[in-house]
Enzyme design. Sequence first.
Site, PDB file in Angstrom:
ATOM      1  N   GLY A  50       0.850  -1.178   0.000  1.00 54.05           N
ATOM      2  CA  GLY A  50       0.000   0.000   0.000  1.00 54.05           C
ATOM      3  C   GLY A  50       0.893   1.236   0.000  1.00 54.05           C
ATOM      4  N   CYS A  82       6.404  -5.129   1.068  1.00 58.06           N
ATOM      5  CA  CYS A  82       6.521  -3.797   0.474  1.00 58.06           C
ATOM      6  C   CYS A  82       6.282  -2.712   1.542  1.00 58.06           C
ATOM      7  CB  CYS A  82       5.594  -3.652  -0.723  1.00 58.06           C
ATOM      8  SG  CYS A  82       6.009  -2.267  -1.812  1.00 58.06           S
ATOM      9  N   ARG A 141       6.990  -0.149  -6.937  1.00 59.78           N
ATOM     10  CA  ARG A 141       7.433   0.990  -6.108  1.00 59.78           C
ATOM     11  C   ARG A 141       8.107   0.475  -4.838  1.00 59.78           C
ATOM     12  NH1 ARG A 141       2.786   4.862  -4.732  1.00 59.78           N
ATOM     13  NH2 ARG A 141       4.522   6.097  -3.937  1.00 59.78           N
ATOM     14  N   HIS A 185       5.965  -8.468  -3.550  1.00 61.66           N
ATOM     15  CA  HIS A 185       4.580  -8.861  -3.247  1.00 61.66           C
ATOM     16  C   HIS A 185       4.371 -10.345  -3.540  1.00 61.66           C
ATOM     17  CE1 HIS A 185       2.863  -4.745  -2.821  1.00 61.66           C
ATOM     18  NE2 HIS A 185       3.867  -4.428  -3.614  1.00 61.66           N
ATOM     19  N   GLU A 187       2.061 -12.189  -2.576  1.00 57.92           N
ATOM     20  CA  GLU A 187       0.630 -12.470  -2.717  1.00 57.92           C
ATOM     21  C   GLU A 187       0.138 -12.280  -4.146  1.00 57.92           C
ATOM     22  OE1 GLU A 187       0.753  -8.011  -2.121  1.00 57.92           O
ATOM     23  OE2 GLU A 187       1.910  -9.772  -1.477  1.00 57.92           O
TER      24      GLU A 187
END
Length: 206
Positions: A50, A82, A141, A185, A187
């Site tokens: 996020g 992240c 990012r 990530h 997931e």
Amino acid sequence: MSSEPVIGVLAMQGAVREHVAMLAEAGARAKPVRRAAELSEVDGLVLPGGESTAMSRLLESFELLEPLRARIAEGLPAFGSCAGMILLARQTLDGRPDQQQLGGLDVVVRRNAFGRQVDSFEADLDFAGIETPPVHAVFIRAPWVEKAGDGVDVLATVSGVPGVDEETARIVAVRQGAVLATAFHPELTPDVRVHRLFVDLVRKAA
């Protein structure tokens, strides 16, 4: 605790449903966490990706920041991907001055280290504690670990990234005790092995 630990997913931003699904496949009972009462019911917690500064503010707004800090200090297993890695660090570079840290990892993390959204990339990583084949990692990012303390195990590094010093291996996965973090990530791929590693950490911590 049963062989099926209860693992919360901080449900404020990010791929909450994807983490819940991966945890279930890895052998845990997963549930979203937004309140201190819900936090008290879990054996471990995932902090998804996020925007780390927004998540920091939301933790304060939901009166979850201090309870979460306390539980991590008491030994709650945690896994940050992240932005979750950024929150778990003791210090963040290039963050906002008012950004809060949870301090579960003795690391210094550089926020958005690999560049902007347009600089997102994927890479195959050798990951300590996970057997072959390599872990396919999605970086969006992404941060990297600029400095890791003596008690931190480096689990994976990446190098040869376009636009980044290609000679330097950047730290992108770490573990300190029962706290795990990845700059990527897991997931967002079908590979459940990183989540399974965390579920095993939660079982052992019990």
